[in-house]
Write a protein that holds these residues in place. Structure first.
Motif, PDB file in Angstrom:
ATOM      1  N   LEU A 180      16.495  -3.472  -7.714  1.00  0.00           N
ATOM      2  CA  LEU A 180      15.761  -4.029  -6.503  1.00  0.00           C
ATOM      3  C   LEU A 180      15.128  -2.817  -5.669  1.00  0.00           C
ATOM      4  O   LEU A 180      15.939  -1.919  -5.430  1.00  0.00           O
ATOM      5  N   PHE A 181      14.096  -3.209  -4.845  1.00  0.00           N
ATOM      6  CA  PHE A 181      13.435  -1.959  -4.263  1.00  0.00           C
ATOM      7  C   PHE A 181      12.772  -2.577  -2.983  1.00  0.00           C
ATOM      8  O   PHE A 181      12.490  -3.769  -2.827  1.00  0.00           O
ATOM      9  N   PHE A 182      12.761  -1.773  -1.966  1.00  0.00           N
ATOM     10  CA  PHE A 182      12.150  -2.102  -0.609  1.00  0.00           C
ATOM     11  C   PHE A 182      10.756  -1.345  -0.680  1.00  0.00           C
ATOM     12  O   PHE A 182      10.836  -0.092  -1.033  1.00  0.00           O
ATOM     13  N   ARG A 183       9.836  -2.017  -0.398  1.00  0.00           N
ATOM     14  CA  ARG A 183       8.320  -1.328  -0.284  1.00  0.00           C
ATOM     15  C   ARG A 183       7.997  -0.921   1.203  1.00  0.00           C
ATOM     16  O   ARG A 183       7.685  -1.943   2.100  1.00  0.00           O
ATOM     17  N   LEU A 184       8.234   0.257   1.230  1.00  0.00           N
ATOM     18  CA  LEU A 184       7.885   0.709   2.810  1.00  0.00           C
ATOM     19  C   LEU A 184       6.839   1.899   2.923  1.00  0.00           C
ATOM     20  O   LEU A 184       6.607   2.640   1.923  1.00  0.00           O
ATOM     21  N   GLN A 185       6.202   1.958   4.269  1.00  0.00           N
ATOM     22  CA  GLN A 185       5.398   3.037   4.618  1.00  0.00           C
ATOM     23  C   GLN A 185       5.579   3.520   5.831  1.00  0.00           C
ATOM     24  O   GLN A 185       5.818   2.738   6.864  1.00  0.00           O
ATOM     25  N   LEU A 186       5.617   4.732   5.924  1.00  0.00           N
ATOM     26  CA  LEU A 186       5.742   5.462   7.355  1.00  0.00           C
ATOM     27  C   LEU A 186       4.205   5.462   7.917  1.00  0.00           C
ATOM     28  O   LEU A 186       3.652   6.085   7.008  1.00  0.00           O
ATOM     29  N   GLY A 187       3.938   5.039   9.070  1.00  0.00           N
ATOM     30  CA  GLY A 187       2.564   5.126   9.686  1.00  0.00           C
ATOM     31  C   GLY A 187       1.650   3.757   9.394  1.00  0.00           C
ATOM     32  O   GLY A 187       2.326   3.067   8.583  1.00  0.00           O
ATOM     33  N   ARG A 188       0.851   3.621  10.006  1.00  0.00           N
ATOM     34  CA  ARG A 188      -0.104   2.419   9.886  1.00  0.00           C
ATOM     35  C   ARG A 188      -1.288   2.683   9.266  1.00  0.00           C
ATOM     36  O   ARG A 188      -2.234   3.370   9.823  1.00  0.00           O
ATOM     37  N   ALA A 189      -1.532   2.055   8.021  1.00  0.00           N
ATOM     38  CA  ALA A 189      -2.926   2.552   7.638  1.00  0.00           C
ATOM     39  C   ALA A 189      -4.153   1.690   7.904  1.00  0.00           C
ATOM     40  O   ALA A 189      -3.834   0.479   8.689  1.00  0.00           O
ATOM     41  N   TYR A 190      -5.409   2.218   8.048  1.00  0.00           N
ATOM     42  CA  TYR A 190      -6.467   1.754   8.550  1.00  0.00           C
ATOM     43  C   TYR A 190      -7.811   2.224   7.825  1.00  0.00           C
ATOM     44  O   TYR A 190      -7.326   3.322   7.183  1.00  0.00           O
ATOM     45  N   LYS A 191      -8.796   1.400   8.060  1.00  0.00           N
ATOM     46  CA  LYS A 191      -9.866   1.989   7.182  1.00  0.00           C
ATOM     47  C   LYS A 191     -11.122   2.539   8.301  1.00  0.00           C
ATOM     48  O   LYS A 191     -11.245   1.614   9.479  1.00  0.00           O
ATOM     49  N   ARG A 192     -11.659   3.774   8.071  1.00  0.00           N
ATOM     50  CA  ARG A 192     -13.008   4.078   8.882  1.00  0.00           C
ATOM     51  C   ARG A 192     -14.090   4.617   7.847  1.00  0.00           C
ATOM     52  O   ARG A 192     -13.995   5.561   7.209  1.00  0.00           O
ATOM     53  N   PHE A 193     -15.097   3.968   8.185  1.00  0.00           N
ATOM     54  CA  PHE A 193     -16.225   4.215   7.210  1.00  0.00           C
ATOM     55  C   PHE A 193     -15.933   4.081   5.970  1.00  0.00           C
ATOM     56  O   PHE A 193     -16.350   4.839   5.083  1.00  0.00           O
ATOM     57  N   GLY A 194     -14.874   2.968   5.519  1.00  0.00           N
ATOM     58  CA  GLY A 194     -14.700   2.825   3.974  1.00  0.00           C
ATOM     59  C   GLY A 194     -13.517   3.825   3.503  1.00  0.00           C
ATOM     60  O   GLY A 194     -13.251   3.693   2.350  1.00  0.00           O
TER      61      GLY A 194
END
Length: 289
Positions: A180-194
């Protein structure tokens, strides 16, 4: 492998007799099916286009029954119930194909599918089905849409003192060992100019104390682990623990949690996507911590 494989049989008692040209296409379907049983599903599909014999054999119910989990009937009942979505007249090949898709259940908060090559159960549990302390208070948490999640949204933590995330799933897991795994990310991803970028504005506090993960099962198994969260901007699968299913005739309830409740400091900037359950033999695919 070539498109055909041929051999000849000569009559020992009549050296002058012409040889009989026989090809792989002359193999009886029953014999071809007996060969396909020993192959994995992708290989079966490749052999299906080899010739007419293998094409017909590739549809044999007993070939695909050997690839399905032994308790696939219970799995179908748990996921589809009495819904007409799953046709009761499907042949075994169609059942296998249908179960290899990510199938939603429990109101769309969970997805389950078979690994195409092995036929082993895989599951993903959305953050929407987790009990997250303070999730309804916009000062701490928010739901943000993203294409990087199977469920099209994640729970994003801006800042909090007390982090506690709990969940559970009850499912007729086939016999075997699971991780069992938790899928986590520090920070908030976004896109800019692709281009994919990460906003780390709220990321803090994760170097003070490790995150604690726990799991327990209805038959008394328990596991714990702890690790410091790191590497902002990357989705990481954090291993919480393993459990073993011995009896596939009944459902197994698995409870799991993620906590960091040291109130001496705040922490924030965390995206919680999902919890994943995979056969332990797949563990190297996902585990980094």
């Amino acid at each position: 492998m070539g498109a055909s494989f041929s051999f000849s049989i000569s009559h020992e008692t009549s050296p002058a007799a012409p040889s009989l040209g026989l090809g792989l296409g002359d193999l009886p379907e029953s014999c071809a099916a007996s060969v396909l049983v020993y192959l994995d599903p992708p290989e079966i599909c490749k052999f299906a286009i080899l010739n007419r014999a293998f094409n017909g054999a590739s549809s044999a119910d007993f070939v695909w029954e050997s690839k399905l989990p032994k308790n696939y009937g219970s799995l179908i009942q748990r996921v589809f119930g009495e819904s007409d979505v799953f046709c009761k007249d499907f042949c075994k090949r169609d059942i296998y194909s249908r179960l290899c898709r990510p199938n939603s259940f429990d109101g769309g908060t969970k997805k389950v599918w078979l690994d195409k090559r092995t036929g082993k159960i895989c599951m993903s549990v959305s953050s929407n089905s987790l009990a997250i302390t303070g999730i309804d208070d916009r000062r701490y948490w928010s739901r943000i849409p993203t294409e990087e999640s199977r469920f099209r949204s994640v729970a994003y933590l801006q800042q909090i003192w007390w982090l506690e995330v709990d969940g559970e799933v009850e499912f007729p897991f086939p016999a075997g060992s699971y991780s069992l795994f938790f899928r986590l990310q520090l920070g908030r991803a976004y896109k800019r100019f692709g281009r994919r970028l990460c906003n780390s504005e709220h990321v803090h506090g994760w170097d003070k104390k490790p995150m604690q993960f726990k799991l327990s099962t209805s038959d008394g198994q328990q596991a714990t682990s702890q690790v410091y969260l790191k590497e902002p901007g990357k989705w990481i699968y954090y291993h919480a623990g393993d459990f073993v299913v011995m009896d596939s005739s009944r459902s197994t309830k698995v409870k799991f949690s993620m906590t960091q409740i040291d109130c001496t400091h705040t922490k924030g900037g965390l995206c919680v996507d999902s919890v994943l359950v995979y056969p332990s033999e797949f563990r190297k695919r996902w585990q980094r911590f």
